[in-house]
Design a protein around this motif. Structure first.
Motif, PDB file in Angstrom:
ATOM      1  N   GLU A  46       0.826   3.455   8.747  1.00 28.51           N
ATOM      2  CA  GLU A  46       0.253   4.399   7.794  1.00 28.51           C
ATOM      3  C   GLU A  46       1.356   5.004   6.920  1.00 28.51           C
ATOM      4  OE1 GLU A  46      -3.504   6.002  10.418  1.00 28.51           O
ATOM      5  OE2 GLU A  46      -1.526   6.881  10.759  1.00 28.51           O
ATOM      6  N   ASN A  65      -3.194   5.683   3.279  1.00 26.45           N
ATOM      7  CA  ASN A  65      -4.093   4.742   3.958  1.00 26.45           C
ATOM      8  C   ASN A  65      -4.468   5.278   5.334  1.00 26.45           C
ATOM      9  OD1 ASN A  65      -1.706   4.326   5.373  1.00 26.45           O
ATOM     10  ND2 ASN A  65      -1.929   2.111   5.454  1.00 26.45           N
ATOM     11  N   GLN A  75      -9.506  -0.441   0.163  1.00 24.74           N
ATOM     12  CA  GLN A  75      -9.462   0.132   1.505  1.00 24.74           C
ATOM     13  C   GLN A  75      -8.490  -0.602   2.411  1.00 24.74           C
ATOM     14  OE1 GLN A  75     -13.036   0.319   3.891  1.00 24.74           O
ATOM     15  NE2 GLN A  75     -13.604   2.187   2.864  1.00 24.74           N
ATOM     16  N   PRO A  76      -7.726   0.085   3.220  1.00 21.12           N
ATOM     17  CA  PRO A  76      -7.714   1.528   3.445  1.00 21.12           C
ATOM     18  C   PRO A  76      -6.862   2.302   2.427  1.00 21.12           C
ATOM     19  CG  PRO A  76      -6.137   0.533   4.908  1.00 21.12           C
ATOM     20  CD  PRO A  76      -6.797  -0.593   4.133  1.00 21.12           C
ATOM     21  N   ASN A  77      -6.205   1.581   1.532  1.00 21.70           N
ATOM     22  CA  ASN A  77      -5.365   2.246   0.522  1.00 21.70           C
ATOM     23  C   ASN A  77      -6.243   2.953  -0.498  1.00 21.70           C
ATOM     24  OD1 ASN A  77      -2.831   0.990   1.495  1.00 21.70           O
ATOM     25  ND2 ASN A  77      -3.854  -0.879   0.832  1.00 21.70           N
ATOM     26  N   HIS A  78      -5.914   4.210  -0.770  1.00 19.21           N
ATOM     27  CA  HIS A  78      -6.686   4.968  -1.743  1.00 19.21           C
ATOM     28  C   HIS A  78      -5.831   6.054  -2.379  1.00 19.21           C
ATOM     29  CE1 HIS A  78      -7.295   6.873   2.199  1.00 19.21           C
ATOM     30  NE2 HIS A  78      -7.318   8.015   1.548  1.00 19.21           N
TER      31      HIS A  78
END
Length: 113
Positions: A46, A65, A75-78
């Motif tokens: 993370e 993330n 996703q999971p990156n935002h």
């Protein structure tokens, strides 16, 4: 340390202070313009990159993330845009060699120039 190296190499003349917290591990850079950049990686893959402009709750830009709850295609990156709690697609991957140049070009340089 890689993220620190990339930022210092490109923006040394704009930096006021650099703090490294080995316990969490976190890098905090304060810029002459008054905003801070917090960079954090953990042992679970993370990451977070946050530009903080003031103590107000959403006066920041944050890439991370840490969770899967956001309905984004990356996703999971935002990305949590400045002034908003929602999340949108993010170009970040958690790889400092890829992400930190993007952070500098897209977020830090527009503020300091």
């Amino acid at each position: 340390m890689l993220a620190r190296h990339i930022i210092v190499d490109e923006l040394l003349h704009e930096i006021k202070e650099i703090l490294i917290d080995d316990e969490r591990p976190r890098l905090e850079i304060t810029f002459l313009k008054g905003f801070k950049v917090h960079i954090r990686y953990n042992d679970f893959g993370e990451y977070s990159y946050q530009l903080t402009f003031s103590q107000k709750e959403v006066d920041r830009i944050r890439y991370d993330n840490f969770d899967m709850k956001w309905p984004v295609s990356t996703q999971p990156n935002h990305l949590h845009p400045k002034g908003d709690i929602k999340a949108i697609d993010s170009p970040m991957t958690g790889n400092p060699q890829h992400d930190i140049p993007l952070l500098i070009q897209n977020d830090i340089k527009p503020i300091i120039e």
